[in-house]
Design a protein around this motif. Structure first.
Motif, short mmCIF file in Angstrom:
data_model
loop_
_atom_site.label_atom_id
_atom_site.label_comp_id
_atom_site.label_asym_id
_atom_site.label_seq_id
_atom_site.Cartn_x
_atom_site.Cartn_y
_atom_site.Cartn_z
N ILE A 106 0.84 -1.20 0.00
CA ILE A 106 0.00 0.00 0.00
C ILE A 106 0.87 1.25 0.00
O ILE A 106 0.59 2.22 -0.71
N HIS A 107 1.93 1.24 0.79
CA HIS A 107 2.85 2.38 0.79
C HIS A 107 3.41 2.62 -0.61
O HIS A 107 3.54 3.75 -1.07
N THR A 108 3.78 1.52 -1.28
CA THR A 108 4.38 1.64 -2.61
C THR A 108 3.41 2.27 -3.60
O THR A 108 3.75 3.23 -4.30
N THR A 109 2.20 1.75 -3.67
CA THR A 109 1.25 2.27 -4.64
C THR A 109 0.80 3.69 -4.29
O THR A 109 0.53 4.50 -5.19
N THR A 110 0.75 4.01 -3.00
CA THR A 110 0.39 5.36 -2.58
C THR A 110 1.44 6.37 -3.03
O THR A 110 1.12 7.44 -3.55
N LEU A 111 2.70 6.02 -2.85
CA LEU A 111 3.77 6.92 -3.29
C LEU A 111 3.77 7.08 -4.80
O LEU A 111 4.01 8.17 -5.32
N GLN A 112 3.51 5.99 -5.51
CA GLN A 112 3.44 6.08 -6.97
C GLN A 112 2.33 7.04 -7.40
O GLN A 112 2.51 7.85 -8.31
N SER A 113 1.17 6.97 -6.74
CA SER A 113 0.08 7.88 -7.05
C SER A 113 0.46 9.32 -6.76
O SER A 113 0.13 10.24 -7.51
N ALA A 114 1.18 9.53 -5.65
CA ALA A 114 1.60 10.88 -5.29
C ALA A 114 2.56 11.46 -6.31
O ALA A 114 2.43 12.62 -6.72
N ILE A 115 3.52 10.64 -6.74
CA ILE A 115 4.50 11.10 -7.73
C ILE A 115 3.80 11.44 -9.05
O ILE A 115 4.06 12.47 -9.67
N ASN A 116 2.88 10.59 -9.47
CA ASN A 116 2.15 10.85 -10.71
C ASN A 116 1.30 12.11 -10.61
O ASN A 116 1.18 12.88 -11.57
N ALA A 117 0.69 12.32 -9.44
CA ALA A 117 -0.14 13.50 -9.25
C ALA A 117 0.69 14.78 -9.33
O ALA A 117 0.18 15.84 -9.70
N LEU A 118 1.95 14.69 -9.02
CA LEU A 118 2.85 15.84 -9.09
C LEU A 118 3.43 16.04 -10.49
O LEU A 118 4.21 16.96 -10.72
N GLY A 119 3.10 15.14 -11.41
CA GLY A 119 3.65 15.24 -12.75
C GLY A 119 5.01 14.59 -12.89
O GLY A 119 5.69 14.77 -13.91
N GLY A 120 5.42 13.84 -11.88
CA GLY A 120 6.71 13.15 -11.94
C GLY A 120 6.58 11.74 -12.46
O GLY A 120 5.48 11.27 -12.78
N GLN A 121 7.69 11.06 -12.54
CA GLN A 121 7.72 9.68 -12.99
C GLN A 121 8.29 8.80 -11.89
O GLN A 121 9.31 9.12 -11.28
N THR A 122 7.63 7.69 -11.65
CA THR A 122 8.13 6.73 -10.67
C THR A 122 9.42 6.10 -11.16
O THR A 122 9.54 5.75 -12.34
N VAL A 123 10.39 5.97 -10.29
CA VAL A 123 11.62 5.27 -10.63
C VAL A 123 11.29 3.78 -10.68
O VAL A 123 11.03 3.17 -9.65
N SER A 124 11.28 3.23 -11.87
CA SER A 124 10.84 1.85 -12.03
C SER A 124 11.91 0.94 -12.63
O SER A 124 11.65 -0.22 -12.90
N ASN A 125 13.11 1.50 -12.83
CA ASN A 125 14.16 0.70 -13.48
C ASN A 125 15.17 0.15 -12.50
O ASN A 125 16.23 -0.32 -12.88
N CYS A 126 14.86 0.20 -11.21
CA CYS A 126 15.78 -0.37 -10.21
C CYS A 126 15.67 -1.89 -10.21
O CYS A 126 14.61 -2.46 -10.48
N THR A 127 16.78 -2.53 -9.91
CA THR A 127 16.82 -3.97 -9.71
C THR A 127 17.08 -4.22 -8.23
O THR A 127 17.92 -3.55 -7.63
N PHE A 128 16.35 -5.15 -7.65
CA PHE A 128 16.47 -5.41 -6.21
C PHE A 128 17.02 -6.82 -5.99
O PHE A 128 16.44 -7.80 -6.46
N ASN A 129 18.15 -6.89 -5.29
CA ASN A 129 18.74 -8.18 -4.97
C ASN A 129 18.38 -8.56 -3.55
O ASN A 129 18.98 -8.10 -2.60
N VAL A 130 17.36 -9.40 -3.41
CA VAL A 130 17.00 -9.89 -2.09
C VAL A 130 17.23 -11.40 -1.97
O VAL A 130 16.97 -11.98 -0.92
N ALA A 131 17.72 -12.02 -3.05
CA ALA A 131 17.89 -13.47 -3.03
C ALA A 131 18.82 -13.93 -1.91
O ALA A 131 18.58 -14.96 -1.28
#
Length: 398
Positions: free
Chosen positions: A90-115
């Motif tokens: 929920i935190h993730t999608t809420t922040l994405q909505s906030a960024i979009n509402a501001l006219g920004g772009q969500t940083v979506s090209n990160c790779t996460f190593n949790v293995a």
């Protein structure tokens, strides 16, 4: 910075604002700077990291894995991990909505190593505990950047949820549920020293402190001497000019010791953040007054579990018989430290002293995803392995 504009935004999907404001309240329009967008993007990347970690953990481990890790009932940890995952999603999608509402772009090209944090249930539980403790410190640090009382209060309501996560994970890890009366605030560069090695492929626009690792196997107790590895410990600064500093909740300033004789302080239970500095002057335990310019590396994080709660024993009675250190067969109450930052490829020096605890290496069977659908994108093993050789070079370092 991170949360200054978070709760002033209106728009579809911004459910937290609706929950916090009366139905008749009119939102106040606030100007948005480029730094606010960068801050929101940074916060969103951290939430993506957390969501990815919990999604992959819940997809990988089944009930028998949790039973083998010493839990009295697998439903106890599974229920909590599912609830925590839902919060982070929920935190993730809420922040994405906030960024979009501001006219920004969500940083979506990160790779996460949790293995590397999901080799078995004991490792995963210890890593989750560290992640949530770090999350509380991140929110505390963000509160110092908010001048608006209403917004600060709103941000604090999220922090209290992160603190609930922290408490239950202290219990599931076999430690003390509430080990200290206070927590420690960290700034974004300090947060990235702890988590940046799990993120690659994107530029967050925030410099990371040089990572620090405790390097020796074994459990950590008061009086244990610590060995450190860091790219910053390369002989440029003589060891005799360096100090190690321990920050714990409730201490007005850090406990400062010579790096060559760095021992875990006595009379502390729970988490401690450890820094290496070029000054023996103790760091202030508040973001405003801390002399961050003296930090050479860190923080890293350790846990001192010297007072196991009855609640933790009830939830995980088989812990001592299922978890061992990597160097000996001696059982101990819980993994005491998890290093989120993988070893840097830059040549480094091991600075003496004596401890680190490594997370257990017990192999547990895989598979069988739970009966719910993750709403975040998980990464493949090949994508995860690509992170091991790159610890966010674009973030920069001090």
């Amino acid at each position: 910075m991170v949360f200054t504009s978070l709760y002033s935004l209106c728009g579809a999907g911004f459910a937290l604002l609706q929950l916090l404001a009366p139905a008749t309240a009119r939102p106040i329009a606030r100007s948005t700077s480029s730094s606010t967008l960068v801050a929101l993007q940074f916060a969103n990347v951290l939430e993506q990291l957390e969501s990815t970690f919990y999604a992959q953990a819940l997809q990988k481990f089944n009930q028998s894995d949790f039973t083998a890790a010493g839990f009295a009932s697998a439903q106890v940890p599974l229920q909590q991990f599912q609830a925590i995952f839902q919060d982070e999603a929920i935190h993730t999608t809420t922040l994405q909505s906030a960024i979009n509402a501001l006219g920004g772009q969500t940083v979506s090209n990160c790779t996460f190593n949790v293995a590397s944090l999901l080799t078995d249930v004991p490792t995963m539980v210890a890593a989750a505990r560290l992640v949530e403790n770090v999350g509380v410190s991140a929110y505390l640090g963000a509160l110092t950047l908010i001048n608006d009382t209403v917004l600060a209060t709103a941000a604090a309501t999220i922090m209290t949820v992160e603190a609930r996560h922290q408490t239950i994970l202290n219990v599931l890890a076999g430690g003390t549920a509430i080990p200290q009366a206070f927590d420690v605030a960290l700034n974004p560069s300090e947060i990235l020293a702890l988590t940046g090695g799990l993120i690659s492929g994107c530029n967050l626009g925030i410099p990371a402190n040089v990572p620090l690792q405790v390097n020796n196997p074994g459990s950590i107790q008061a009086g244990t001497k610590l060995n450190f590895t860091s790219a910053a410990l390369n002989g440029t600064i003589p060891v005799e000019e360096l100090s190690c500093q321990f920050l714990a909740g409730g201490l007005p300033v850090a406990i400062s010791q010579p790096l060559s004789n760095c021992s875990v302080p006595a009379n502390v239970t729970g988490p401690m953040f450890v820094f290496v500095t070029n000054s023996s002057q103790p760091l202030a335990n508040n973001i405003r007054d801390a002399a961050t310019g003296t930090i050479v590396a860190g923080p890293t994080m350790i846990f001192i579990d010297n007072q196991q709660d009855a609640l933790a024993i009830a939830a995980r009675p088989g812990l001592n018989s299922t978890v061992t250190t990597s160097s000996t067969s001696t059982s101990f109450a819980a993994p005491t430290t998890v290093t989120l930052t993988p070893p840097t490829p830059t040549p480094s020096t091991v600075v003496s002293g004596t401890v680190t605890s490594t997370v257990p290496s017990t192999s547990l069977p895989n598979s069988m995803a739970p009966s719910w659908t993750a709403v975040t994108k998980t990464i493949s093993p090949s994508e995860a392995s690509s992170i091991l050789g790159s610890a966010v070079p674009s973030m920069g370092s001090r």
